[in-house]
Design a protein around this motif. Structure first.
Motif, PDB file in Angstrom:
ATOM      1  N   SER A  84      34.301 -50.207 -13.678  1.00 46.34           N
ATOM      2  CA  SER A  84      35.246 -49.714 -12.676  1.00 46.34           C
ATOM      3  C   SER A  84      35.516 -50.755 -11.597  1.00 46.34           C
ATOM      4  O   SER A  84      36.646 -50.889 -11.134  1.00 46.34           O
ATOM      5  CB  SER A  84      34.700 -48.445 -12.024  1.00 46.34           C
ATOM      6  N   ALA A  85      34.479 -51.471 -11.193  1.00 45.19           N
ATOM      7  CA  ALA A  85      34.676 -52.539 -10.205  1.00 45.19           C
ATOM      8  C   ALA A  85      35.634 -53.591 -10.754  1.00 45.19           C
ATOM      9  O   ALA A  85      36.481 -54.112 -10.018  1.00 45.19           O
ATOM     10  CB  ALA A  85      33.333 -53.165  -9.836  1.00 45.19           C
ATOM     11  N   GLY A  86      35.522 -53.902 -12.032  1.00 50.43           N
ATOM     12  CA  GLY A  86      36.439 -54.856 -12.642  1.00 50.43           C
ATOM     13  C   GLY A  86      37.831 -54.296 -12.802  1.00 50.43           C
ATOM     14  O   GLY A  86      38.825 -54.974 -12.519  1.00 50.43           O
ATOM     15  N   LEU A  87      37.935 -53.042 -13.253  1.00 51.87           N
ATOM     16  CA  LEU A  87      39.251 -52.419 -13.442  1.00 51.87           C
ATOM     17  C   LEU A  87      40.024 -52.309 -12.135  1.00 51.87           C
ATOM     18  O   LEU A  87      41.242 -52.436 -12.108  1.00 51.87           O
ATOM     19  CB  LEU A  87      39.092 -51.026 -14.061  1.00 51.87           C
ATOM     20  N   THR A  88      39.303 -52.070 -11.049  1.00 44.17           N
ATOM     21  CA  THR A  88      39.970 -51.942  -9.746  1.00 44.17           C
ATOM     22  C   THR A  88      40.070 -53.284  -9.034  1.00 44.17           C
ATOM     23  O   THR A  88      40.499 -53.344  -7.901  1.00 44.17           O
ATOM     24  CB  THR A  88      39.225 -50.939  -8.840  1.00 44.17           C
ATOM     25  N   ARG A  89      39.652 -54.345  -9.723  1.00 40.81           N
ATOM     26  CA  ARG A  89      39.713 -55.716  -9.225  1.00 40.81           C
ATOM     27  C   ARG A  89      39.010 -55.887  -7.878  1.00 40.81           C
ATOM     28  O   ARG A  89      39.552 -56.466  -6.949  1.00 40.81           O
ATOM     29  CB  ARG A  89      41.160 -56.189  -9.174  1.00 40.81           C
TER      30      ARG A  89
END
Length: 191
Positions: A84-89
């Motif tokens: 999620s941290a990656g998906l939300t950049r």
């Protein structure tokens, strides 16, 4: 054999586990970050639309980097939080400290408590293999029961939620008419 396991130095064990978790969790973050633009297609869309990832996106957006660090103390939420941290950049200046601190806590716990549990089970197995296998079966049954109960509860909560209008065009991650929120966007945080 038990003496050999107990004689392993703690610092190299923690360091090795820390390296493993930094690579694994960091790779999950990078996968999510790279998949941001593809989040509305095929298998990736099903992963992103999964209840655990959608819940993690909401939690990461609400509380930020501390959630990523604390996720290392959980089972099952860790991967979803990093993805999620990656998906939300989430910016690297916020993500990396959370990864380093949370990963170190995870490595320390697994190098001490995790190793102690494994050693205790091996000792039990050497004394009585049938009891050791029975203990393992009981632990697995309890864990599977808890997972099943949690999934059932989430399915019931999902059925009670309001149905989204089919007229709204689907956006990335199945969020109708919306794109994935960015964790560095102050407007994406809920007060």
């Amino acid at each position: 054999m038990i003496d050999w396991i107990l004689s392993l130095p703690l610092v190299p064990g923690v360091a090795l586990l820390w390296l493993v978790v930094l690579c694994r969790a960091g790779g999950t973050y990078l996968l999510g970050r790279g998949a941001h633009r593809l989040a509305h297609r095929g298998r990736l869309a099903r992963l992103v639309e999964s209840p655990s990832v959608e819940r993690a996106i909401g939690i990461v957006n609400r509380y930020g980097a501390p959630v990523v660090a604390l996720s290392f103390l959980t089972i099952g939420f860790q991967t979803a939080a990093n993805l999620s941290a990656g998906l939300t950049r989430m910016p690297l200046v916020r993500y990396l400290p959370a990864l380093v601190v949370g990963g170190f806590a995870w490595a320390l716990i697994y190098a001490t408590v995790g190793l102690a549990v494994v050693v205790a089970w091996i000792e039990l197995f050497l004394v009585s293999p049938w009891v050791a296998v029975l203990v393992l079966v009981i632990v697995l049954a309890v864990v599977l029961g808890l997972v099943r109960r949690r999934r059932r509860r989430r399915a019931e909560e999902g059925a009670e939620q309001e149905v989204v209008s089919p007229a709204d065009p689907p956006g990335p991650a199945g969020m109708r008419g919306r794109s994935l929120p960015r964790s560095d966007d102050p407007a994406s945080r809920t007060p």
